[in-house]
Design an enzyme around this catalytic site. Structure first.
Site, PDB file in Angstrom:
ATOM      1  CE  LYS A 202      -5.827  -4.578   0.668  1.00  0.00           C
ATOM      2  NZ  LYS A 202      -4.704  -3.419   0.283  1.00  0.00           N
TER       3      LYS A 202
ATOM      4  CG  ASP B 108      -7.435   3.899  -0.833  1.00  0.00           C
ATOM      5  OD1 ASP B 108      -7.772   3.360  -0.764  1.00  0.00           O
ATOM      6  OD2 ASP B 108      -5.843   4.111   0.197  1.00  0.00           O
TER       7      ASP B 108
END
EC number: 3.11.1.1
Length: 264
Positions: free
Chosen positions: A50, A9
């Site tokens: 998001k 990540d």
């Protein structure tokens, strides 16, 4: 079994210690609308695409109730998209300041490459956001071999598609010859759903949510308690292993290879 690739990540794992770039922006866009959310609530969906993160916040019962109290109705898709557009605009302006590699990451990556390990990456940021982060990270010495964003696949985390695309581009299979490293619950689910060895990193993580200064100054007993809470959360959500810092990753890799472990 030989580990051939590691998929990392970004924010909270390899850059942006504590994953603070998005945190205050999420809080700000709700505050502007008269709805207060806590840092803990803002962090809970971290790792998702998001816009999905904004949607997940509006679906939390307490936040939904507060929104209804303020507006007389629950948030609509139009509300979610409006907040996301505002979130993205603010985030773009601050991202260059949140792309610093976490201590030890560059050294671990260099060591992995010396072993012939390929380095992939996934994220909850969009491709446009990552262009900013990657540019800054490269200037500071961090560049994985490949990046996949949610824009590149049908869906982001917790779906495994970003990991699969990394595997294809890196030319590595089967999936149990790869390790996924992340700092959120959605990272753990992504790795497990992809059939990969899944490792949660604790210090610097969004789940721990502390700055380096807070970690260094905190009472050791209190810090240990917080670390164990995050460790348990990772394990409960699928982590095969947890590490406190990235420097422990190669020990995990050697353990997997020497013991000929099988993913369960």
């Amino acid at each position: 079994m030989k580990i051939e690739a590691v998929i990392f990540d970004w924010a909270g794992t390899t850059v942006d210690y504590g994953c603070f770039a998005p945190l205050e922006v999420f809080m700000k866009i709700f505050h502007k609308r008269g709805v207060e959310i806590t840092a803990e609530e803002a962090r809970k969906p971290m790792g998702l695409l998001k816009i999905d993160h904004v949607r997940a916040l509006t679906e939390m019962p307490r936040i939904a109730d507060e929104w209804k109290r303020v507006f007389g109705q629950l948030p609509t898709e139009a509300d979610i998209h409006e907040m996301y557009e505002e979130f993205a605009e603010i985030l773009f302006s601050i991202l260059p300041s949140y792309a610093t590699p976490i201590d030890g990451v560059k050294e671990v990556i260099a060591s992995l490459r010396e072993r012939g390990i390929k380095i992939g990456s996934t994220t909850g940021y969009t491709r446009e956001m990552m262009e900013i982060v990657v540019k800054e990270a490269v200037l500071q010495g961090y560049k994985p071999d490949f990046l996949v964003t949610p824009d590149d696949v049908p869906a982001g985390r917790p779906y495994p598609w970003m990991c699969y695309k990394n595997a294809m581009e890196l030319g590595v299979y089967p999936m149990n010859h790869m390790i996924k490293v992340g700092d959120t619950v959605s990272d753990m689910k992504e790795g497990r759903n992809a059939g990969m060895w899944t490792v949660g990193v604790i210090l610097g993580s969004s789940e721990l949510g502390l700055t380096e200064e807070e970690v260094e100054s905190m009472d050791s007993v209190e810090l240990r308690e917080k670390i164990e809470i995050v460790r348990n959360r990772f394990v409960e959500n699928g982590a095969h292993f947890t590490i406190e810092t990235m420097q422990e990753l190669e020990n995990v890799m050697e353990h997997i290879e020497k013991q000929e472990l099988i993913i369960s």
